[in-house]
Design an enzyme around this catalytic site. Structure first.
Site: not given
Ligand code: IMP
Length: 179
Positions: A104, A108, A170
């Protein structure tokens, strides 16, 4: 060269973790995985999209025989009795009896994994662990066992190294934090 502040959409971000620090954290995680998965032929289950850069750097350093799959998770509200239904897209491999490592980008609230892990466990793997680049411990709202965490970070919004802000960021090799 010192990194400069950047703007993505309407938001300003300042440098937070440079690529060399990320690389050191990723290598440390790879060392642990290589030790723990000898003779277990792990199946790395990379959760797209955010984990792509982390997974690429991590898996290049995995020296034990392993397999890699990429999945997406789609969550939607089910009927009153079923609550949130999660669909795993792209998992065609037989995972019964396999040692899974879910890769992952960031944990959060933990909601994504809270739904994903039972869905995977229902398919009968021998074991399931999580390898995450980032964990925001202050935000975690679910009881999750996160064995492989590259780096804990504060409760701030970060971008770069695979992570995005509304589609942007990204591609950045370093991680930035919202100011
Ligand atoms: P969770 O389900 O609340 O644990 O959130 C996990 C997902 O939220 C991650 O896979 C990211 O896509 C997104 N996310 C959470 N925090 C951040 C952040 O700081 N930057 C970018 N994406 C984030």
């Amino acid at each position: 060269m010192a990194l400069a502040q950047i703007t993505l959409h309407d938001k300003a971000f300042r440098p937070y973790l440079p690529a060399n620090e990320l690389a050191a954290a990723v290598t440390a995680l790879a060392v642990r995985l290589n030790h723990d998965y000898v003779d277990r032929r792990p199946l790395f289950v990379v959760v797209l999209t955010g984990a792509f850069m982390f997974a690429s750097d991590l898996l290049k350093q995995i020296a034990v025989p392993c397999e890699i799959v990429f999945i997406r998770v789609a969550s939607y509200q089910g009927t009153g009795s079923t609550g949130v239904v999660q669909e795993i897209l792209g998992l065609r491999e037989e995972i019964a009896g396999r040692h899974l490592v879910v890769v992952e980008d960031i944990v959060d609230t933990g909601t994504t994994l809270h739904h994903l892990l039972p869905t995977l466990l229902a398919k009968g793997p021998a074991s399931v662990e999580v390898a995450t680049l980032f964990l925001k411990p202050e935000c975690l709202r679910h009881d999750l066992t996160l064995k492989y965490v590259a780096r804990e970070i504060s409760n701030d919004f970060v971008v770069g190294y695979g992570l995005d802000y509304d589609g942007l960021g990204r591609n950045l090799p370093d991680v930035y934090v919202a100011v």
